[in-house]
Design a protein around this motif. Structure first.
Motif, PDB file in Angstrom:
ATOM      1  N   ALA A  85       0.818  -0.896  -0.139  1.00 39.23           N
ATOM      2  CA  ALA A  85       0.289   0.168   0.095  1.00 39.23           C
ATOM      3  C   ALA A  85       0.985   1.281  -0.179  1.00 39.23           C
ATOM      4  O   ALA A  85       0.269   2.497   0.008  1.00 39.23           O
ATOM      5  CB  ALA A  85      -1.485   0.264   0.816  1.00 39.23           C
ATOM      6  N   GLY A  86       2.024   1.118   0.683  1.00 36.28           N
ATOM      7  CA  GLY A  86       2.921   2.775   0.591  1.00 36.28           C
ATOM      8  C   GLY A  86       3.989   2.490  -0.440  1.00 36.28           C
ATOM      9  O   GLY A  86       4.615   3.440  -0.277  1.00 36.28           O
TER      10      GLY A  86
ATOM     11  N   ARG B 287       3.221  -1.661  14.674  1.00 41.81           N
ATOM     12  CA  ARG B 287       2.532  -0.851  15.292  1.00 41.81           C
ATOM     13  C   ARG B 287       1.223  -0.180  14.152  1.00 41.81           C
ATOM     14  O   ARG B 287       0.333   0.645  14.136  1.00 41.81           O
ATOM     15  CB  ARG B 287       2.937   0.857  15.622  1.00 41.81           C
ATOM     16  N   GLN B 288       1.566  -0.031  12.946  1.00 41.83           N
ATOM     17  CA  GLN B 288       1.204   0.594  11.760  1.00 41.83           C
ATOM     18  C   GLN B 288      -0.100  -0.390  11.695  1.00 41.83           C
ATOM     19  O   GLN B 288      -1.299  -0.022  11.157  1.00 41.83           O
ATOM     20  CB  GLN B 288       1.370   0.431  10.674  1.00 41.83           C
TER      21      GLN B 288
ATOM     22  N   MET C 154      13.835   1.213   2.502  1.00 44.92           N
ATOM     23  CA  MET C 154      12.120   1.643   3.273  1.00 44.92           C
ATOM     24  C   MET C 154      11.710   2.830   2.496  1.00 44.92           C
ATOM     25  O   MET C 154      10.981   2.777   1.401  1.00 44.92           O
ATOM     26  CB  MET C 154      12.435   1.475   4.592  1.00 44.92           C
ATOM     27  N   ASN C 155      13.171   3.473   2.050  1.00 42.69           N
ATOM     28  CA  ASN C 155      12.770   4.860   1.425  1.00 42.69           C
ATOM     29  C   ASN C 155      12.179   4.864   0.298  1.00 42.69           C
ATOM     30  O   ASN C 155      11.855   5.451  -0.331  1.00 42.69           O
ATOM     31  CB  ASN C 155      13.670   5.293   1.782  1.00 42.69           C
ATOM     32  N   GLY C 156      13.474   3.859  -0.099  1.00 39.10           N
ATOM     33  CA  GLY C 156      13.126   3.574  -1.287  1.00 39.10           C
ATOM     34  C   GLY C 156      12.215   3.124  -2.529  1.00 39.10           C
ATOM     35  O   GLY C 156      11.548   3.396  -3.582  1.00 39.10           O
TER      36      GLY C 156
ATOM     37  N   LEU D 145       5.299   5.419   3.254  1.00 38.67           N
ATOM     38  CA  LEU D 145       4.809   3.815   4.361  1.00 38.67           C
ATOM     39  C   LEU D 145       5.947   4.486   4.882  1.00 38.67           C
ATOM     40  O   LEU D 145       5.845   4.575   6.384  1.00 38.67           O
ATOM     41  CB  LEU D 145       4.923   2.745   4.562  1.00 38.67           C
ATOM     42  N   ALA D 146       7.552   4.488   4.318  1.00 33.52           N
ATOM     43  CA  ALA D 146       8.164   5.357   5.225  1.00 33.52           C
ATOM     44  C   ALA D 146       8.890   6.523   6.112  1.00 33.52           C
ATOM     45  O   ALA D 146       8.832   6.986   7.055  1.00 33.52           O
ATOM     46  CB  ALA D 146       9.922   4.686   4.700  1.00 33.52           C
TER      47      ALA D 146
END
Length: 202
Positions: free
Chosen positions: A107-108, A172-173, A149-151, A156-157
Motif C-alpha cells: 500500500a505504500g 504499530r502500523q 524502505m525509503n526507496g 509508508l516510510a
C-alpha cells in the motif's frame, strides 16, 4: 598416503562461502537497477547462513526466478528454488500476520519497479524472525534497511518520522489500522520501554 591414528576417519571440511565473496559474485552479475545491491546483500547473507529468511527468501519459485532474471540474469544461486505449497509457518495466525504485512508494504510502495512487490514479501518473511529486521533480512546495517524502505515504500516510510525501529514501526502500523492501541504511555519520552522502540539497533 593413508591417514593413520587420530587422522583416520577425519573428514576435511571446506569452509562455506563468505558473505563478502557471495556479494561480490552477485554484484558481478547485477543488471544495474536500483535494488541490485540491497538484494545482493540479502542473497549473500542467506547463502552464508546470516539471515532468518526461509528458502527462496519467502518467494514462490516463479517469483524467485523472475527476481533473479530481472536483477541478476546470468547468476547461478547456490540453492535451487523449492515449492512453498506446504507453508513453512505452522501457526495460521502468523500466516495472516505475514500477509497483512505484505499488504501494508504494498500500500505504500513507490510504484516504480517490479522488485517492490518481491521486497514486500521478503521483508514480511523476515519480520517472522526474532532479531532486528535488518539482521533478519540479512542486510549489513540499519542504514541498508532505511534505504530499502525509503526507496521502495516511501509513503509508508515517511510515517516513521521519529526513527522508530522498523519492525516495531511496521507492527504499530498494523495495530493502528485495526484500531488496536496496546501502548498506554502518554508519550514516548516518558515510557519505560522507550529504548525498545527507539534505541540503537546494533
Amino acid at each position: 598416503m593413508r591417514a593413520t591414528g587420530g587422522e583416520a576417519g577425519r573428514e576435511t571440511r571446506r569452509p562455506g562461502p563468505t558473505r563478502e565473496s557471495r556479494y561480490a559474485y552477485w554484484m558481478s552479475h547485477a543488471s544495474g537497477q536500483a535494488n541490485d545491491a540491497l538484494l545482493a546483500k540479502i542473497l549473500s547473507s542467506r547463502e552464508s547462513g546470516g539471515s532468518a529468511l526461509p528458502p527462496n527468501l519467502g518467494l514462490e519459485p516463479s517469483e524467485w526466478q523472475a527476481m533473479l532474471s530481472t536483477h541478476f540474469p546470468s547468476a547461478v544461486p547456490l540453492t535451487t528454488p523449492v515449492p512453498l505449497g506446504a507453508d513453512e509457518l505452522a501457526d495460521e495466525a502468523r500466516v495472516v500476520e505475514r500477509d497483512d504485512l505484505v499488504a501494508l508494504l504494498l500500500a505504500g510502495r513507490a510504484g516504480r519497479c517490479a522488485s517492490e512487490g518481491w521486497l514486500a514479501i521478503i521483508v514480511a518473511a523476515a519480520c517472522m524472525g526474532g532479531d532486528h529486521l535488518w539482521q533478519d533480512l540479512g542486510l549489513w546495517s540499519r542504514e541498508d534497511l532505511s534505504r530499502l524502505m525509503n526507496g521502495n515504500f516511501p509513503a509508508l516510510a515517511q510515517r516513521n518520522d521519529r526513527d522508530m525501529k522498523w519492525k516495531r514501526f511496521l507492527y504499530r502500523q498494523l495495530c493502528q489500522a485495526e484500531g488496536v492501541y496496546v501502548c498506554r504511555s502518554p508519550s514516548c519520552e516518558v515510557c519505560v520501554d522507550y529504548a525498545r522502540c527507539f534505541g540503537a539497533e546494533d
